[in-house]
Motif scaffolding. Structure first.
Motif, PDB file in Angstrom:
ATOM      1  N   VAL A 158       0.806  -1.226   0.000  1.00  0.00           N
ATOM      2  CA  VAL A 158       0.000   0.000   0.000  1.00  0.00           C
ATOM      3  C   VAL A 158       0.838   1.274   0.000  1.00  0.00           C
ATOM      4  O   VAL A 158       0.279   2.376   0.102  1.00  0.00           O
ATOM      5  N   VAL A 159       2.145   1.166  -0.109  1.00  0.00           N
ATOM      6  CA  VAL A 159       2.977   2.363  -0.220  1.00  0.00           C
ATOM      7  C   VAL A 159       3.687   2.344  -1.578  1.00  0.00           C
ATOM      8  O   VAL A 159       3.782   1.302  -2.233  1.00  0.00           O
ATOM      9  N   ASP A 160       4.206   3.493  -1.980  1.00  0.00           N
ATOM     10  CA  ASP A 160       4.858   3.635  -3.278  1.00  0.00           C
ATOM     11  C   ASP A 160       6.325   3.211  -3.146  1.00  0.00           C
ATOM     12  O   ASP A 160       7.217   4.048  -2.987  1.00  0.00           O
ATOM     13  N   VAL A 161       6.546   1.910  -3.200  1.00  0.00           N
ATOM     14  CA  VAL A 161       7.892   1.364  -3.001  1.00  0.00           C
ATOM     15  C   VAL A 161       8.850   1.890  -4.062  1.00  0.00           C
ATOM     16  O   VAL A 161       9.989   2.275  -3.761  1.00  0.00           O
ATOM     17  N   ASP A 162       8.411   1.930  -5.315  1.00  0.00           N
ATOM     18  CA  ASP A 162       9.295   2.361  -6.399  1.00  0.00           C
ATOM     19  C   ASP A 162       9.740   3.811  -6.210  1.00  0.00           C
ATOM     20  O   ASP A 162      10.914   4.146  -6.454  1.00  0.00           O
ATOM     21  N   ARG A 163       8.829   4.662  -5.782  1.00  0.00           N
ATOM     22  CA  ARG A 163       9.161   6.074  -5.589  1.00  0.00           C
ATOM     23  C   ARG A 163      10.219   6.226  -4.493  1.00  0.00           C
ATOM     24  O   ARG A 163      11.203   6.964  -4.652  1.00  0.00           O
ATOM     25  N   ILE A 164      10.031   5.513  -3.392  1.00  0.00           N
ATOM     26  CA  ILE A 164      10.973   5.634  -2.275  1.00  0.00           C
ATOM     27  C   ILE A 164      12.305   4.988  -2.633  1.00  0.00           C
ATOM     28  O   ILE A 164      13.381   5.580  -2.426  1.00  0.00           O
ATOM     29  N   ALA A 165      12.253   3.789  -3.198  1.00  0.00           N
ATOM     30  CA  ALA A 165      13.495   3.097  -3.536  1.00  0.00           C
ATOM     31  C   ALA A 165      14.302   3.865  -4.570  1.00  0.00           C
ATOM     32  O   ALA A 165      15.543   3.879  -4.529  1.00  0.00           O
ATOM     33  N   GLY A 166      13.614   4.520  -5.501  1.00  0.00           N
ATOM     34  CA  GLY A 166      14.315   5.246  -6.554  1.00  0.00           C
ATOM     35  C   GLY A 166      15.049   6.477  -6.070  1.00  0.00           C
ATOM     36  O   GLY A 166      15.893   7.021  -6.795  1.00  0.00           O
ATOM     37  N   ALA A 167      14.762   6.913  -4.840  1.00  0.00           N
ATOM     38  CA  ALA A 167      15.404   8.124  -4.314  1.00  0.00           C
ATOM     39  C   ALA A 167      16.701   7.820  -3.561  1.00  0.00           C
ATOM     40  O   ALA A 167      17.384   8.757  -3.150  1.00  0.00           O
ATOM     41  N   ASN A 168      17.017   6.541  -3.355  1.00  0.00           N
ATOM     42  CA  ASN A 168      18.258   6.143  -2.675  1.00  0.00           C
ATOM     43  C   ASN A 168      18.422   6.852  -1.326  1.00  0.00           C
ATOM     44  O   ASN A 168      19.434   7.503  -1.052  1.00  0.00           O
TER      45      ASN A 168
END
Length: 452
Positions: A158-168
């Motif tokens: 339910v969270v935006d994993v890709d958005r967070i992971a992409g920010a390193n």
């Protein structure tokens, strides 16, 4: 309510909160609930197992089977309740010191019980009217080992994993030796963050810091953010349903400011948010800018949940609610406070800009919070009466919805007794620290006159 406060019932173990008391509360709850099975979860407190055993005995004595979840953050226990469709008793004192413990009751929908539901259980408890069963009808226990893992899986959905992971991002995490020590480190690593920790070993003595995530308890986290060049510092309370933050410079961010920032990101025109009477002007500003509505309740999650439910029944959208202590609700996800989910939503914002920039629009206020102790109820009432008499003579807007709140237009001060500890709490907010301190000092003088 005599037994249950705004967040359940709490007390010092073997003084005001004894195993026999816990057993009797569980008997009353099991008698009211129409469920064959009930879950039991606890935080890391050293008395948790003992109190959980007493709760299990009480439930079994009224014929209820038990799922023993072990050490589980409150939001994970609420997720289990919803997933399994059964109520859960959570043995926790949240942010209170280690000598405290408590009991929180959650319904089969994963939501904390309403005031009406708690009052029904309280009536059975006070009348000693629990429905105990014959020896061959008592309940049985089983252990459930998957509640925390299943909760983490749900969070990741339910969270935006890709958005967070992409920010390193690098996250500095302080679970405060509480139940979230078992879940939050894994969760933020699964989001693709580099995670560094302090006070992350479960320990009910809370050796590294007190369980309450307030600035004076979090110096180590601020230093960890600076030493590791972290993008965000995250701290939890003892049961993991709250999250407070440090920015990328290692500075504590006021909970009211982060609440306002999250509300601004979530709230659309015409929607409503719910907070408590100690609401900050920061939140008022954010709601006004969004062309939305703000509803106020007495302080405590029970009252906020009840108001959200009422608004939802009226067809009113409430996408976010909560208080400036880090306890937020995102009702579209679950009508429960969840520190890990709140932190993930803030990380979604940090993925685009620095944490300090996110809260900058809400930084123009200063808050002061003071706690005064009292000896007994008689002294407490005398102190509050003195404060009320003083407040009536002050020519400003007065509210008594929950305690005594004076609104000066450019500042406000609130006096109310704690629902969980023998304390009178003073809250003040103003455009300058000096002004906020003056307001607190005036009220404190009135309270102290009542003590004499």
């Amino acid at each position: 309510m005599e037994v249950f406060g705004s967040s359940g019932t709490r007390g010092i173990v073997n003084e005001s909160l004894t195993p026999s008391f816990a057993m009797e509360v569980a008997q009353a709850a099991g008698s009211v609930w129409d469920d064959d099975r009930v879950g039991i979860a606890r935080d890391t407190r050293v008395t948790g197992e003992m109190i959980a055993d007493a709760v299990a005995s009480g439930l079994a004595s009224v014929g209820t089977d038990i799922d023993r979840l072990g050490v589980t953050p409150t939001p994970a226990a609420q997720a289990y309740a919803e997933r399994a469709g059964i109520p859960v008793v959570i043995v926790t004192a949240s942010h209170n010191p280690p000598e405290f413990n408590g009991i929180k009751l959650v319904g089969s929908d994963g939501v904390g019980l309403s005031v009406d539901e708690l009052e029904r259980i309280e009536e059975v408890f006070l009348a000693d009217a629990s429905d105990t069963r014959a020896w061959n009808e008592v309940g049985r226990s089983r252990r459930v080992e998957t509640a925390n893992d299943d909760y983490l899986d749900e969070l990741l959905d339910v969270v935006d994993v890709d958005r967070i992971a992409g920010a390193n991002l690098t996250v500095a995490l302080d679970p405060g030796h509480g139940a979230a020590s078992l879940t939050s480190p894994q969760f933020f690593r699964a989001l693709g963050c580099d995670v560094v920790t302090v006070n992350a070993q479960p320990d009910g003595h809370f050796p590294g810091r007190d369980a309450e995530p307030i600035p004076e308890n979090l110096d180590d986290l601020g230093r960890l953010v600076q030493a590791t060049d972290a993008d965000l510092g995250i701290a939890h309370d003892g049961d993991g349903d709250r999250a407070v933050f440090f920015d990328e410079t290692g500075e504590y961010m006021e909970g009211d400011a982060t609440l306002a920032a999250l509300v601004a990101a979530e709230l659309d025109p015409g929607e409503t948010t719910v907070s408590a009477v100690n609401v900050s002007q920061r939140l008022v500003d954010a709601v006004s800018a969004a062309d939305a509505e703000l509803e106020l309740t007495p302080i405590g999650s029970t009252y906020i949940v009840s108001r959200i439910r009422e608004l939802q029944k009226q067809g009113i959208s409430v996408p976010i609610a909560g208080e400036g202590n880090g306890g937020l609700f995102f009702p579209r996800y679950r009508l429960a406070r969840d520190g890990a989910f709140t932190a993930a939503r803030f990380l979604e914002l940090v993925a685009s800009r620095n944490a300090s920039e996110i809260v900058a629009p809400y930084s123009g206020y200063h808050n002061i919070r003071v706690n005064l102790t009292y000896e007994d109820r008689t002294e407490r009432d005398a102190m509050l009466d003195a404060a009320a008499e003083w407040a009536r003579d002050v020519d400003v807007e007065l509210s008594t919805q929950d305690g005594i709140r004076l609104d000066y237009g450019d500042a406000w001060v609130l006096t109310r007794p704690s629902g969980t500890e023998p304390l009178i709490r003073l809250y003040a907010e103003a455009g300058s620290e000096q002004r906020a301190q003056e307001l607190v000092d005036h009220v404190r003088e009135a309270l102290e006159r009542g003590r004499q």
